[in-house]
Enzyme design. Sequence first.
Site, PDB file in Angstrom:
ATOM      1  CB  CYS A   1      -0.986  -0.018   1.167  1.00 35.67           C
ATOM      2  SG  CYS A   1      -0.277   0.248   2.800  1.00 35.67           S
TER       3      CYS A   1
ATOM      4  NE  ARG B   1      -4.487   1.525   1.749  1.00 37.37           N
ATOM      5  CZ  ARG B   1      -4.285   2.197   0.626  1.00 37.37           C
ATOM      6  NH1 ARG B   1      -5.156   2.085  -0.362  1.00 37.37           N
ATOM      7  NH2 ARG B   1      -3.224   2.967   0.477  1.00 37.37           N
TER       8      ARG B   1
ATOM      9  CG  ASP C   1      -4.377   5.509   2.730  1.00 36.62           C
ATOM     10  OD1 ASP C   1      -4.558   5.003   3.857  1.00 36.62           O
ATOM     11  OD2 ASP C   1      -3.331   6.096   2.416  1.00 36.62           O
TER      12      ASP C   1
END
Length: 152
Positions: free
Chosen positions: A10, A16, A119
């Site tokens: 990520c 994440r 995000d």
Amino acid sequence: MKFSKILVVCTGNICRSPVGAALLGSRCNLFVESAGLNAVVNANVEPQALALVKEKSGLDISDHRARQINLSMIKSADLILTMTARQRYEVAQIMPAATGKTVLFGRWLGSAQGEEIIDPFRKSLAVFATVHNQLVRAADTWCNKLSEPLSR
């Protein structure tokens, strides 16, 4: 093909990808690690992500520290899972030959192209919870896909 090393990617490696890697590794009994394309190296997992993965999935990832992706990680991974198409492109910029082994973490969710996983950094707990649920669904689906025999 058996995947022995999976890299989940990520942006910052604090929301994440560490959660996705922990979910995938624990559910599929595979070696899964994570990294960020713009990591704050050695940063802790965001508290909301940490609490949700512990509460909902029983996983403790408090020892995780953010890592910056590098060429060695990309070369050694059998499969690279990114949260967005842009991140997939960025991995390819580092190593063009990795394009074929780089896929969305949410590949098997939603539409034929899969789902991007947004995000949640600096967003509400509700957004973190939505992302967590998406990561769980994606990890479960990947486990099913990775355990399916190849058709001939």
